[in-house]
Design a protein around this motif. Structure first.
Motif, PDB file in Angstrom:
ATOM      1  N   THR A 158       1.044  -0.863   0.366  1.00 32.78           N
ATOM      2  CA  THR A 158       0.176   0.281  -0.102  1.00 32.78           C
ATOM      3  C   THR A 158       1.004   0.948  -0.259  1.00 32.78           C
ATOM      4  N   PHE A 159       2.482   0.830   1.286  1.00 33.46           N
ATOM      5  CA  PHE A 159       2.509   2.527   0.997  1.00 33.46           C
ATOM      6  C   PHE A 159       3.353   2.421   0.020  1.00 33.46           C
ATOM      7  N   TYR A 195      -5.151  11.707  -3.372  1.00 32.57           N
ATOM      8  CA  TYR A 195      -4.379  10.044  -3.584  1.00 32.57           C
ATOM      9  C   TYR A 195      -5.027   8.484  -2.879  1.00 32.57           C
ATOM     10  N   ALA A 196      -5.255   9.360  -1.504  1.00 35.55           N
ATOM     11  CA  ALA A 196      -6.006   7.805  -1.204  1.00 35.55           C
ATOM     12  C   ALA A 196      -6.938   7.329  -2.169  1.00 35.55           C
ATOM     13  N   PHE A 208       1.308   4.461  -2.944  1.00 39.13           N
ATOM     14  CA  PHE A 208       1.463   5.553  -2.415  1.00 39.13           C
ATOM     15  C   PHE A 208       2.284   5.947  -3.029  1.00 39.13           C
ATOM     16  N   ARG A 231      -8.697   6.852   3.534  1.00 43.49           N
ATOM     17  CA  ARG A 231      -7.612   7.812   4.117  1.00 43.49           C
ATOM     18  C   ARG A 231      -6.698   7.119   5.409  1.00 43.49           C
ATOM     19  N   THR A 281      -6.823   3.593   6.057  1.00 43.76           N
ATOM     20  CA  THR A 281      -5.705   2.893   5.482  1.00 43.76           C
ATOM     21  C   THR A 281      -4.777   2.919   5.467  1.00 43.76           C
ATOM     22  N   LEU A 282      -4.374   4.527   4.185  1.00 43.84           N
ATOM     23  CA  LEU A 282      -3.662   4.883   3.960  1.00 43.84           C
ATOM     24  C   LEU A 282      -2.073   5.175   4.682  1.00 43.84           C
ATOM     25  N   TYR A 324      -8.225   3.264  -2.352  1.00 49.17           N
ATOM     26  CA  TYR A 324      -8.031   2.485   0.193  1.00 49.17           C
ATOM     27  C   TYR A 324      -8.548   4.408   0.463  1.00 49.17           C
ATOM     28  N   PRO A 346       0.506  10.669   6.184  1.00 46.87           N
ATOM     29  CA  PRO A 346       0.999   9.978   4.545  1.00 46.87           C
ATOM     30  C   PRO A 346       1.179  12.453   4.451  1.00 46.87           C
TER      31      PRO A 346
END
Length: 304
Positions: free
Chosen positions: A202-203, A223-224, A206, A231, A233-234, A229, A246
């Motif tokens: 996930t990262f 971005y999420a 991102f 927010r 989770t991000l 995803y 983030p």
């Protein structure tokens, strides 16, 4: 290989500026043995730097540089962070990173330079050539250093042997030998204590999205949404991978690009701000001061 040749490999030749106005020094393919997309050889002392990119001035390159040091300490700036390397340490500088050599340090050891595109995509992915989140300075253990030295010695032997194989086979052997060294180097970088906790997928998504969009998109929610995803989770993924939010990650990347432009171009402050998503110069100055403690004008003046 001549000492002068490998030193020229690092300094490169003066290239045209990119769309952001930063002048980049390209890989000097004409100086490579047989014109292959890599060079490996000794770092020399007392060499004259290119007139347009003196040692004490920041500049950037469009190729990879890996330096394995036999002495030290050596202080080297990469993307405005100072690193101190000693004997047995490695510095890995990736394409596009702003850096500066120290005129007071003696660079002794072996340097490898590699042109993007020299290795196939599968090898690039396996070796993490563009993992900008990994630390430039690496401290291998004794067994790791032995493996790296052996791989680098073999690579240099193959690089300098131009008489026993036709060029096509010579190039193929170089790619395979280079891959062996880079796989060892990538494992060291990924397992380094300085690298922090393990990066989650996930990262990674991102991080890649920010790298592509930071100049126009500073919104965590955007971005999420784009990545599919929530927010929350991000936030969890970025904090687990980097220890920061983030928003902090995005701002850090924007500040880095601002520093690059301020240090390496003559663009007016307003244009620098506009290039990274701040059409209002006053807002850019406030943002930069908040994250660095100085205004863009003062930051640029301190580099002169």
């Amino acid at each position: 290989m001549a000492d002068r040749t490998i030193q020229d490999s690092i300094q490169g030749g003066a290239g045209d500026g990119g769309v952001d106005g930063i002048r980049t020094f390209p890989f000097p393919i004409e100086l490579s043995v047989c014109g292959v997309g890599m060079q490996v050889g000794p770092m020399g002392a007392g060499r004259t730097w290119h007139a347009d990119a003196p040692l004490e001035r920041v500049h950037r390159i469009d190729f990879h540089v890996v330096m394995l040091f036999d002495g030290g300490p050596v202080r080297h700036m990469i993307d405005f962070a100072e690193y101190e390397a000693t004997a047995g340490d490695l510095l890995w500088i990736r394409p596009g990173q702003v850096h500066r050599f120290s005129p007071t340090s003696e660079y002794r050891g072996t340097v490898l330079t590699m042109q993007p595109g020299f290795l196939p995509r599968a090898t690039v992915e396996a070796t993490g050539l563009y993992r900008y989140d990994l630390p430039p300075l690496l401290h291998p253990s004794a067994p790791q250093l032995d493996g790296l030295r052996c791989a680098l010695t073999q690579l240099r032997r193959e690089y300098e042997d131009t008489s026993t194989l036709p060029l096509s086979l010579h190039t193929s052997v170089l790619r395979h030998s280079l891959t062996v060294f880079l796989l060892r180097l990538a494992h060291l970088a990924a397992s380094s204590e300085e690298a922090g906790r393990r990066t989650e997928s996930t990262f990674t998504l991102f991080r890649d999205a920010v790298e592509k969009g930071f100049a126009t998109n500073h919104s965590v929610s955007a971005y999420a949404d784009a990545l599919g995803y929530s927010r929350r989770t991000l936030v969890r993924a970025v904090r687990a991978a980097t220890g920061e939010t983030p928003k902090g990650f995005i701002d850090k990347r924007v500040v880095l690009e601002a520093k690059r432009l301020l240090a390496h171009t003559d663009m007016p402050i307003g244009r620098v701000g506009a290039a990274i998503g701040f059409p209002d110069a006053a807002n850019f100055s406030k943002f930069f001061h908040l994250h660095t403690g100085v205004t863009p004008v003062v930051f640029r003046a301190e580099l002169l």
